[in-house]
Motif scaffolding. Sequence first.
Motif, PDB file in Angstrom:
ATOM      1  N   ASP A 198     -23.935   9.638  51.890  1.00 22.41           N
ATOM      2  CA  ASP A 198     -24.557  10.950  51.735  1.00 22.41           C
ATOM      3  C   ASP A 198     -24.160  11.436  50.332  1.00 22.41           C
ATOM      4  O   ASP A 198     -22.970  11.372  49.967  1.00 22.41           O
ATOM      5  CB  ASP A 198     -23.940  11.815  52.840  1.00 22.41           C
ATOM      6  N   LYS A 200     -23.713  14.270  48.907  1.00 22.46           N
ATOM      7  CA  LYS A 200     -22.705  15.339  48.793  1.00 22.46           C
ATOM      8  C   LYS A 200     -21.318  14.750  49.057  1.00 22.46           C
ATOM      9  O   LYS A 200     -20.345  15.092  48.398  1.00 22.46           O
ATOM     10  CB  LYS A 200     -22.966  16.426  49.842  1.00 22.46           C
ATOM     11  N   GLU A 242     -32.980  15.357  57.597  1.00 22.81           N
ATOM     12  CA  GLU A 242     -33.768  14.687  58.654  1.00 22.81           C
ATOM     13  C   GLU A 242     -35.014  14.010  58.086  1.00 22.81           C
ATOM     14  O   GLU A 242     -35.435  12.973  58.583  1.00 22.81           O
ATOM     15  CB  GLU A 242     -34.153  15.687  59.760  1.00 22.81           C
ATOM     16  N   LYS A 299     -34.183  10.604  56.950  1.00 30.44           N
ATOM     17  CA  LYS A 299     -33.784   9.619  57.989  1.00 30.44           C
ATOM     18  C   LYS A 299     -35.090   8.902  58.370  1.00 30.44           C
ATOM     19  O   LYS A 299     -35.637   9.080  59.444  1.00 30.44           O
ATOM     20  CB  LYS A 299     -33.170  10.364  59.178  1.00 30.44           C
ATOM     21  N   GLY A 346     -24.027  12.319  60.760  1.00 30.81           N
ATOM     22  CA  GLY A 346     -24.866  11.597  61.724  1.00 30.81           C
ATOM     23  C   GLY A 346     -26.153  11.061  61.123  1.00 30.81           C
ATOM     24  O   GLY A 346     -26.667  10.019  61.541  1.00 30.81           O
ATOM     25  N   ILE A 347     -26.694  11.765  60.117  1.00 31.85           N
ATOM     26  CA  ILE A 347     -27.912  11.275  59.457  1.00 31.85           C
ATOM     27  C   ILE A 347     -27.585   9.930  58.803  1.00 31.85           C
ATOM     28  O   ILE A 347     -28.350   8.968  58.905  1.00 31.85           O
ATOM     29  CB  ILE A 347     -28.375  12.275  58.369  1.00 31.85           C
ATOM     30  N   ASP A 395     -26.812   7.107  61.478  1.00 31.58           N
ATOM     31  CA  ASP A 395     -28.049   6.652  62.147  1.00 31.58           C
ATOM     32  C   ASP A 395     -28.893   5.753  61.226  1.00 31.58           C
ATOM     33  O   ASP A 395     -29.375   4.695  61.631  1.00 31.58           O
ATOM     34  CB  ASP A 395     -28.908   7.851  62.582  1.00 31.58           C
ATOM     35  N   THR A 427     -17.985  11.805  58.357  1.00 30.63           N
ATOM     36  CA  THR A 427     -17.375  12.937  57.640  1.00 30.63           C
ATOM     37  C   THR A 427     -17.803  14.288  58.195  1.00 30.63           C
ATOM     38  O   THR A 427     -17.488  15.318  57.607  1.00 30.63           O
ATOM     39  CB  THR A 427     -17.734  12.875  56.136  1.00 30.63           C
ATOM     40  N   THR A 428     -18.585  14.287  59.278  1.00 31.70           N
ATOM     41  CA  THR A 428     -18.882  15.564  59.943  1.00 31.70           C
ATOM     42  C   THR A 428     -18.254  15.517  61.334  1.00 31.70           C
ATOM     43  O   THR A 428     -18.034  14.420  61.879  1.00 31.70           O
ATOM     44  CB  THR A 428     -20.398  15.827  60.110  1.00 31.70           C
ATOM     45  N   LYS A 431     -25.974   3.756  68.906  1.00 33.80           N
ATOM     46  CA  LYS A 431     -27.398   4.113  68.763  1.00 33.80           C
ATOM     47  C   LYS A 431     -27.673   4.382  67.289  1.00 33.80           C
ATOM     48  O   LYS A 431     -27.002   5.218  66.669  1.00 33.80           O
ATOM     49  CB  LYS A 431     -27.715   5.373  69.561  1.00 33.80           C
ATOM     50  N   LYS A 463     -38.599  12.329  66.863  1.00 34.03           N
ATOM     51  CA  LYS A 463     -37.258  12.035  66.348  1.00 34.03           C
ATOM     52  C   LYS A 463     -36.683  10.760  66.951  1.00 34.03           C
ATOM     53  O   LYS A 463     -36.851  10.498  68.145  1.00 34.03           O
ATOM     54  CB  LYS A 463     -36.369  13.223  66.745  1.00 34.03           C
ATOM     55  N   THR A 513     -11.384  15.346  56.058  1.00 32.62           N
ATOM     56  CA  THR A 513     -12.665  15.486  55.342  1.00 32.62           C
ATOM     57  C   THR A 513     -13.469  16.694  55.856  1.00 32.62           C
ATOM     58  O   THR A 513     -14.395  17.151  55.195  1.00 32.62           O
ATOM     59  CB  THR A 513     -13.540  14.209  55.458  1.00 32.62           C
ATOM     60  N   THR A 536     -14.000  20.218  53.787  1.00 34.21           N
ATOM     61  CA  THR A 536     -15.076  20.551  52.842  1.00 34.21           C
ATOM     62  C   THR A 536     -16.424  20.756  53.557  1.00 34.21           C
ATOM     63  O   THR A 536     -17.422  21.058  52.911  1.00 34.21           O
ATOM     64  CB  THR A 536     -15.238  19.421  51.797  1.00 34.21           C
TER      65      THR A 536
END
Length: 355
Positions: free
Chosen positions: A42, A44, A73, A76, A105-106, A109, A129-130, A142, A151, A169, A172
């Motif tokens: 990601d 960021k 999203e 993705k 998660g983005i 996945d 990191t989330t 998954k 989705k 993490t 931030t």
Amino acid sequence: MKKIHVELDTSYPIYIGRKFLSGTNIAKFCGKLGHQVVVIADNKVAKIYGEALLNNFKKERIKTHLLNFIANENNKSRIIKEELENKMLSLGCGRDTCIVAFGGGITTDLVGFIAATYYRGIPMVYLPTTLLAMVDASIGGKTGLNTLYGKNLIGAFYQPKAVFAYIGTLETLPKNEIKNGLVEMIKHAIIYDKKYFSCLEKNIDLEEAILTSCKIKKNIVMHDEKDMNIRQILNFGHTIGHALEQVSQYQLKHGEAVALGIIAESYMSFKLHLLSEKVFERIKAIFANNNISTKLGKPYSRRLIKKALLMDKKNLNQSPRFVLIKDVGRVHIGNSGYTSVVTDEIIDQGIDILC
Ligand SMILES: NC(=O)c1ccc[n+]([C@@H]2O[C@H](COP(=O)([O-])OP(=O)(O)OC[C@H]3O[C@@H](n4cnc5c(N)ncnc54)[C@H](O)[C@@H]3O)[C@@H](O)[C@H]2O)c1
């Protein structure tokens, strides 16, 4: 460093630590899985932590590439998947490459699905990191992408070789994103563990809650890796939730939409005389008390929400299926395994309670 073992056909460890990169040697671990490493991050996250991670690999003299993408999203998608795969091919990454997914998660996945199909499957490690990715998206294999039609409709089951979650993490991570993870933790408690729900009502220590949620998700997927049976209970709140995400064109974040989905599907359970009104109110209250919205901010049309429900991937015979509950910690065994097909009127009532 805490360790949880996920026992599946291909088992793997989840390491949970505090300070970023301390207590483990990710580079050594990945170096054993491939001759070179591609970190797909990601953008960021790459900005904040990329250099430290690359230094770690450099120290072990492992050839490493860092590729970034903007995690949302819309990205993705098959288009971004192809772009990243083309970059990997142009870098000469073969089947002896280890992929590291670095983000929320983005990222897990999308990158998980790349790993599943690149050279018909290459080893992959998750570095979530989330909060949401730590307690949910990185566990159970998954992977998937969004399409114009709905989705997560294209994807694969593909397990990582290990998950390294560093709670540090999260410092931030914007506060709103913490809430998105909390929603999945509340869901774990509602479908599986009444005591955990009471703890979450009282605001328990974050590390303890992360461990509990990881264990709940692991226990569920270990019994049903391919989502044929009990794993479906993890979809509680997600039938309505995914439809809302789509109708809002992803203005509603996954966690926000799932919180609304949980409220709608709890209300449907109440209307079907499965759940008491008192417990429904308790579920609504835990979200309100954490400043998580219990109402749709915008007047999305009921017709469009129901149209989106028709594309849900859990549908059988074009009927949406819902996980319903009897109590906190008790899922209803429905007319279709752990899910139920309900009348149009009940769906309308579920949607209307959000307006
Ligand atoms: N595969 C599964 O089992 C599973 C389970 C639950 C959810 N999901 C999927 O997960 C996705 C949502 O994931 P998410 O909530 O993690 O969102 P996300 O990946 O979009 O991350 C949220 C935001 O936080 C930023 N960010 C990430 N880590 C950061 C950090 N440490 N510091 C600062 N900023 C950071 C990202 O750039 C992004 O803007 C959805 O697409 C959902 O479908 C998958």
